[in-house]
Every structure is written in structure tokens, then in C-alpha cells.
Design a protein around this motif. Structure first.
Motif, PDB file in Angstrom:
ATOM      1  N   SER A  12       0.469  -7.952 -17.961  1.00 39.64           N
ATOM      2  CA  SER A  12       1.875  -7.534 -17.916  1.00 39.64           C
ATOM      3  C   SER A  12       2.212  -6.705 -19.145  1.00 39.64           C
ATOM      4  O   SER A  12       2.901  -5.690 -19.061  1.00 39.64           O
ATOM      5  N   ASN A  66       3.843   1.578 -18.498  1.00 40.07           N
ATOM      6  CA  ASN A  66       5.121   1.918 -17.875  1.00 40.07           C
ATOM      7  C   ASN A  66       6.027   2.696 -18.827  1.00 40.07           C
ATOM      8  O   ASN A  66       6.752   3.598 -18.408  1.00 40.07           O
ATOM      9  N   MET A  96      -1.077  -1.700 -11.191  1.00 40.52           N
ATOM     10  CA  MET A  96      -0.037  -2.712 -11.449  1.00 40.52           C
ATOM     11  C   MET A  96       1.341  -2.068 -11.531  1.00 40.52           C
ATOM     12  O   MET A  96       2.302  -2.590 -10.975  1.00 40.52           O
ATOM     13  N   ILE A  98       2.406  -0.723  -7.966  1.00 40.68           N
ATOM     14  CA  ILE A  98       2.835  -1.782  -7.051  1.00 40.68           C
ATOM     15  C   ILE A  98       4.061  -2.512  -7.592  1.00 40.68           C
ATOM     16  O   ILE A  98       5.008  -2.807  -6.869  1.00 40.68           O
ATOM     17  N   GLY A  99       4.064  -2.776  -8.902  1.00 38.44           N
ATOM     18  CA  GLY A  99       5.182  -3.524  -9.489  1.00 38.44           C
ATOM     19  C   GLY A  99       6.449  -2.695  -9.582  1.00 38.44           C
ATOM     20  O   GLY A  99       7.545  -3.179  -9.326  1.00 38.44           O
ATOM     21  N   GLY A 114       9.071  -5.021 -13.239  1.00 35.91           N
ATOM     22  CA  GLY A 114       8.030  -4.603 -12.308  1.00 35.91           C
ATOM     23  C   GLY A 114       6.638  -4.732 -12.901  1.00 35.91           C
ATOM     24  O   GLY A 114       5.671  -5.016 -12.184  1.00 35.91           O
ATOM     25  N   SER A 115       6.539  -4.551 -14.219  1.00 37.90           N
ATOM     26  CA  SER A 115       5.234  -4.678 -14.869  1.00 37.90           C
ATOM     27  C   SER A 115       4.700  -6.095 -14.695  1.00 37.90           C
ATOM     28  O   SER A 115       3.504  -6.295 -14.461  1.00 37.90           O
ATOM     29  N   GLY A 160       3.805  -6.597 -10.893  1.00 35.60           N
ATOM     30  CA  GLY A 160       2.569  -5.895 -10.547  1.00 35.60           C
ATOM     31  C   GLY A 160       1.347  -6.610 -11.089  1.00 35.60           C
ATOM     32  O   GLY A 160       0.335  -6.765 -10.392  1.00 35.60           O
ATOM     33  N   GLY A 165       8.402   0.368  -6.291  1.00 34.72           N
ATOM     34  CA  GLY A 165       7.616  -0.853  -6.209  1.00 34.72           C
ATOM     35  C   GLY A 165       8.353  -2.139  -5.911  1.00 34.72           C
ATOM     36  O   GLY A 165       9.478  -2.155  -5.427  1.00 34.72           O
TER      37      GLY A 165
END
Ligand SMILES: Nc1ncnc2c1ncn2[C@@H]1O[C@H](COP(=O)(O)OP(=O)(O)O)[C@@H](O)[C@H]1O
Ligand SMILES: [Mg+2]
Lengths: 272, 355
Positions: free
Chosen positions: B60, B67, B271, B274-275, B282-283, B286, B336
Motif C-alpha cells: 500500500s 500514485n 495495484m 485496480i485500486g 485506492g492504494s 489495490g 478503480g
């Protein structure tokens, strides 16, 4: 805008046309073989509304890009507030108090209205990375102080209800208004507006006109305006420059320009 | 309790500027932190702590790093794993060569080393964008791993660059069990996630997003795009670097440069796709998804199909599912899982009224 802010500015500045603050001499700009501007000279006085008109491709947007340092003319001199200006980048122009909007809206699509307008405060915000990371003390106070200023602009432009909306979801007319807000957030002394009313309906145009006049009137902001709607231009401008094929063909008050034979010829017989 | 804003009027801008303006979210954050900080380490098995929770947290953190660079500042990178390697080998060498260096200081120094390398490899971003920049970061990926293998100094002359993390001791307490390591990882990740959230909601984050969305306009209003990009590379690499150091110290214990390969960089990229690109939460989603999905498939597939499909099938299925999901998210929902979560919340806020 809030009474306090308005009062402060009207008392200080009011709407009286002052001295020349921007003087352009013999500006020529070309892209490869294409001459966008040829030997253009004109000036802008403090607090005035100065319009640039002309058919598409005449070089109006290029002119604004020269003024705020996006384009660098091959020839000519620019004096801003009395001092000659060497090559400058847009960032420096912003630091000198020049803000602008774009012909094709250049908002930050992924950000909310509030955040877009907050970016207009960038030059006035001083806190660094570490303080932002901690959101502590000065950083928090700074964010909130600037938020307050931005909220005044949001009130002024009557866009309270969309402040948290991502700008990408807004209709065109509102986006133009937000872009004006972002420019105003910098509290510029000179505002360059590139076709702020293009594509708007009559009502939206009236609103935009009112905002431009109010900004000019209440804060004494000097305005350089590009606009196609002749009714609007003749109505609100103090002086007008007319460009055609990158050359200046007229310059003066709306009445002078309207009666200038070269201008009439360009608009009636030009075939653009 | 219903998820509602009603009655929660913001009477000041400071209230409206909070990280979690909605009360339930604010409580939610502390409840989640309490669950994961207190309940989970008491209840979770050693397997869950070591094989699932610790790696999810570490990934993460790396995903937050990527991110920041890709989701917020708009600069695509394929070098995340290499910056993790710099953090891991950096922290190791600081611990090794400076007597009595506190672990947390080594962790930060490892992150700073990664930040410095990140800025160096971020320099091309001042001139090139998109695909070409991705290729430049790919060069960073291979070059950094090569350097760490090639020069034994980095691994204290171990063969093929393998390093074994020193014991983690903070204020005399030895973090050696899975519980202790988990709590330490959680503390570091939670603190840095909060810092990241603060960065992206203040002027620093606005500068990143402005450069991402329209760099000419950013410059015209007084943001310096070059500075914003390099700061993004520095912060992003710092996060990846700290994640890499944790990867060595609280997850695997022994790591080698080849472990931080392109596969890992892609994993981190998946990650965030998708996240949710441009989302701190979202991190986490994912990372959890990508760590958990293979475990889920390993358990579910044999239960449904038995052993008829053979051992190779499960791992192939994994790739197919990943590929499918990535295409789905890229096309249908670029923001995501985080966006799906947000839509769910918006529905809940208005429920039972459809609009
Ligand atoms: N960045 C650029 N590169 C090449 N040509 C340009 C560029 N900007 C403007 N031009 C050219 O300069 C001329 C004037 O354009 P512009 O200033 O946009 O006119 P206007 O705003 O009056 O419609 C046009 O011929 C246009 O193609
Ligand atoms: Mg134009």
C-alpha cells in the motif's frame, strides 16, 4: 464580492484611466514561415478595458501569449510598468500581476471548482512540503486564509452551489466562469481574457459582461479583452485595437474604430 | 447509524477543510485504525500477519508512492521496485556503517536516498512525457538493480547481493515477532498515508494535479511545472524507498536486488490501476486486492473444480483474472475500486432516494 473587500479596492483605485502600464513596440512573431504578428505597436493604460478584435487567425491570441510570456517575439520591445522586459516566462509574468484565461478552456479537469480557483493563489502561498505533509500550524492557517479569499470570488461569480464539483462535469458557460475565477484569485493588476464569451448564450454573455465590468470597476483591474461580439466590444471597451493578418489596421476609441475605412473594409470585404 | 451529512453544517472553512469532512468518515478512520492496530494483532494468526497483512501494508505504501507520481502528478513510472531497492539497500547500509543508528532514522535515510535517486531519474520528465518517460523509468529499473548486483559494496560483499536485515530495535524494544513487526509496519504506513493525504489536499497536491491536467495553464498562474514534477519524483521515491526498507526489515528479512525486479514494478502499477489512480485509499484497496486475489483463487478453484484442472491452471487463471480486471478498470472505471466505493457512499448518502 464582500463589502469590505470591495470598499477597500474602490477607495484605493476607483475607475479612472491612468498612465500607460504596458507598451508594445514593433512586435513581430513568426512560427517557422508563418508570420503571426508583423510590427505591431500599441499600449494599454492602467484601469482601462482594452479590446483586441479581428478575424480568425489575425493574431489576437498570439498577442496575449506575447504579453504574458508564453510566446517570445523575434522583434520588438515590451515595457511593463516603465521597465523594459527581456525574455520572460509565464511564471514571471504571473509574478508581476498578469493573469489570463484561454480561448480553449484550460481548466484542470480532474480538480474541483474550489481547487481550480485555489491554484490561482499559488504565488501567494509560502508554506513548503513538510508543513503541508503535517498540515500543521502555518500550513493550516495559510490554507484557510486563502480559502476565505477564494470563497469571496466564488460568491462574486455566483458559483457557490458547484464549488465541490469536478470542473470536467460542468457545462461550457460555467467552465468559462470558473476560469475567470481562477485568474481573479491571483488578484491580478492586469487581466487578459481570450474570448471569454465565445459559445455562450445571450444570458450567459450578459453575466460575463457584468463580471468583467465589475472587476474593472471595483478592483481597478486593467483588462485586455479579445472578443468577437461587436456589440459587447463597442459597449464596454475604452479603446480597441484591430488586427488583420497579423497587422494592426486600426486603433482608437470604439467610435473611431467603427468609422475607420480600413477596418470596415477588412470586416466587410475581407472574405474571412 | 445512518451515513448522513444532514445536520452536520460546516460553520467555518477550517471545518470544511478537514481530511474527512463527514463525521462518520472521521470516526470510521479511527475505528479502522483501532481495529487494525489493536484487535487484528491480538486475533490474527501468524500466517495472516506475516503472509498477508504485513505485505498488504507495505505494498500500500509503495502504491501510495506511485500514485503520487502517476495518479496525482501525471508522470508514468515503471521504476517503483527499483526505488524500493534503493530504500532497502540504503537503510541496510546506513545501519551497517553508522554505529548505533536508530532504526527509524535509518528508515528515513533509506527513503531520502531513494528520493535523491528518484529526482535524478525524474530529470528526463522535464523534457519528455508519457510513453517516452515510461521508457526512461524502465531504464532506471534495470540500471539500479544492475548497480546493486554489480558492486558488492552495497551488500557488504555478500554473494549475488543478498542482504540480511539487521534486528529492529526501537528504544530498547526488539521488534522480532510477527505481531511486533506488524504493529511497527502499521504505524509507519498509517503515519505516511496521513501525510500523503495532507500533501494532496494542500498547495503541493494542487500543483501536482495542475501540472498533470494542463501544464501550460499551471505555469501561467504561477506554478512551476518543473519544480512540481521533481518534487513529485522525490516524494514518490521516498515513499517507495521506505516501503522497500520495510519490505526488507519487517516482511522478508532477507532480500536481493533481483527481488525488486520489473515484475514487482508492474505489480505496484496494477495495484493503483485496480485500486484507483489518484486516490490514497485506492492504494490500500489495490494492494489488498492484488495480495489477496491469488490466495483466494488458490483456495476457491480446487474447491470448485477439484484437481481435474491441474496445478498450472490456477496460476494461469490468476494471470487471466488480473489481465481482465486491468482492462476492465482501464476502460470502464479508470478511478478503480476507490471510485466504486465512493459511488457506493454517494448512493448511501442519498438512500433511499435514487437521486
Ligand atoms: N503555437 C503556434 N504554432 C504555429 N503557428 C501558430 C501558433 N500559434 C498561432 N499560430 C498561427 O498564428 C496565426 C495567428 O493565430 P492566433 O493568434 O491564434 O489568431 P486569432 O487568435 O486571432 O484567431 C495563425 O496563422 C496561427 O496558425
Ligand atoms: Mg484566438
Amino acid at each position: 464580492m464582500s463589502a469590505a473587500m470591495a470598499a477597500e479596492n474602490t477607495v484605493a483605485e476607483g475607475r479612472r484611466i491612468g498612465d500607460v502600464i504596458l507598451d508594445l513596440q514593433g512586435i513581430s512573431l513568426s512560427f517557422g514561415g508563418v508570420k503571426a504578428l508583423t510590427n505591431i505597436s500599441f499600449n494599454v493604460r492602467e484601469h482601462e478595458i482594452r479590446s483586441i478584435i479581428g478575424p480568425n487567425g489575425a493574431g489576437k491570441s498570439s498577442m496575449l501569449n506575447v504579453i504574458n510570456g508564453v510566446y517570445h517575439p523575434q522583434e520588438g520591445q515590451i515595457h511593463f510598468r516603465g521597465s523594459p522586459r527581456q525574455k520572460m516566462d509565464p511564471h514571471q509574468a504571473a509574478a508581476q500581476g498578469i493573469a489570463r484565461t484561454f480561448q480553449n478552456i484550460a481548466l484542470f479537469k480532474g480538480m474541483s471548482v474550489l481547487d481550480n480557483i485555489m491554484t490561482g493563489r499559488s504565488l501567494k502561498m509560502k508554506c513548503g512540503l513538510l508543513r503541508h505533509a503535517l498540515y500543521w500550524g502555518p500550513a493550516q492557517r495559510e490554507e484557510i486564509a486563502h480559502r476565505r479569499k477564494v470563497e469571496e470570488i466564488i460568491d462574486f461569480l455566483e458559483i457557490q452551489s458547484i464549488r465541490k464539483t469536478p470542473v470536467g462535469r460542468l457545462p461550457y458557460g460555467l467552465q468559462k466562469r470558473v476560469e475567470l475565477g481562477r485568474a481573479l484569485a491571483a488578484e491580478p493588476s492586469m487581466l487578459l481574457l481570450d474570448e471569454p464569451m465565445a459559445g455562450m448564450n445571450v444570458e450567459e454573455k450578459q453575466d460575463m459582461c457584468r463580471f468583467i465590468l465589475d472587476v474593472n470597476d471595483q478592483f481597478g483591474t486593467t483588462i485586455v479583452l479579445i472578443e468577437h461580439d461587436m456589440g459587447v466590444v463597442m459597449d464596454i471597451s475604452d479603446r480597441v485595437v484591430v488586427l488583420d493578418y497579423g497587422k494592426k489596421i486600426g486603433d482608437g476609441t470604439p467610435d473611431e474604430v467603427k468609422n475607420n475605412p480600413d477596418v470596415i473594409a477588412a470586416y466587410l470585404g475581407g472574405g474571412h | 447509524m445512518l451515513y448522513r451529512e444532514a445536520g452536520q453544517f460546516k460553520t467555518s472553512y477550517s471545518a470544511d477543510q478537514q481530511i474527512f469532512p463527514i463525521l462518520q468518515d472521521r470516526y470510521g478512520y479511527w475505528v479502522i485504525l483501532a481495529i487494525f492496530g489493536v484487535l487484528v494483532p491480538m486475533l490474527a494468526s501468524e500466517y495472516w500477519l506475516k503472509a498477508i497483512l504485513i505485505p498488504v501494508l507495505i505494498f500500500s505504501l509503495a502504491a501510495i508512492g506511485l500514485n503520487i507520481l502517476t495518479g496525482y502528478a501525471g508522470q508514468l513510472s515503471l521504476g517503483s521496485a527499483a526505488f524500493m531497492a534503493v530504500g532497502a539497500f540504503g537503510a541496510y547500509n546506513f545501519m551497517l556503517r553508522i554505529d548505533g543508528l536508530p532504526f527509524l532514522v535509518a528508515l528515513i535515510l533509506g527513503g531520502l536516498a531513494a528520493a535523491a535517486v528518484g529526482v535524478l531519474f525524474g530529470l528526463p520528465s522535464l523534457r519528455i512525457k508519457g510513453f517516452y518517460l515510461a521508457v526512461a523509468t524502465l531504464a532506471a529499473q534495470f540500471f539500479i538493480v544492475w548497480v546493486l548486483v554489480k558492486f558488492p559494496w552495497f551488500s557488504n560483499n555478500a554473494s549475488s547481493g543478498v542482504i540480511t536485515a539487521q534486528d529492529v530495535v526501537i528504544l530498547g524494544y526488539h521488534f522480532d515477532g510477527p505481531q511486533a513487526k506488524y504493529v511497527l509496519t502499521l504505524g509507519v504506513v498509517a503515519a505516511l498515508a496521513l501525510a500523503a493525504k495532507n500533501l494532496v489536499r494542500t498547495a503541493t497536491g494542487r500543483a501536482w494535479m495542475a501540472v498533470r491536467d494542463m501544464d501550460v495553464a499551471a505555469e501561467v498562474i504561477g506554478i512551476r511545472p518543473m519544480r512540481a514534477k521533481l518534487v513529485a519524483f522525490a516524494v514518490s521515491s521516498f515513499y517507495c524507498g521506505v516501503a522497500g526498507a520495510l519490505y526488507a526489515y519487517t516482511y522478508l528479512g532477507t532480500v536481493e536486488p533481483e527481488g525488486f525486479n520489473l515484475d514487482l514494478s508492474f505489480k505496484i502499477l496494477f495495484m493503483i490501476i485496480i485500486g484507483g489512480v489518484g486516490s490514497i485509499m485506492g492504494s490500500f484497496l489495490g494492494a489488498a486486492f492484488i495480495v489477496l486475489l491469488p490466495i483466494l483463487l488458490d483456495n476457491v478453484v480446487p474447491a470448485i473444480f477439484g484437481n481435474a484442472l491441474g496445478a498450472g491452471f490456477a496460476s494461469n487463471l490468476q494471470l487471466i483474472v488480473f489481465g481482465g480486471l486491468i482492462i476492465f478498470f482501464l476502460i470502464v472505471e479508470p478511478h478503480g475500486l476507490a471510485r466504486l466505493w465512493q459511488i457506493g457512499k454517494e448512493k448511501l448518502r442519498l438512500w433511499p432516494f435514487p437521486h
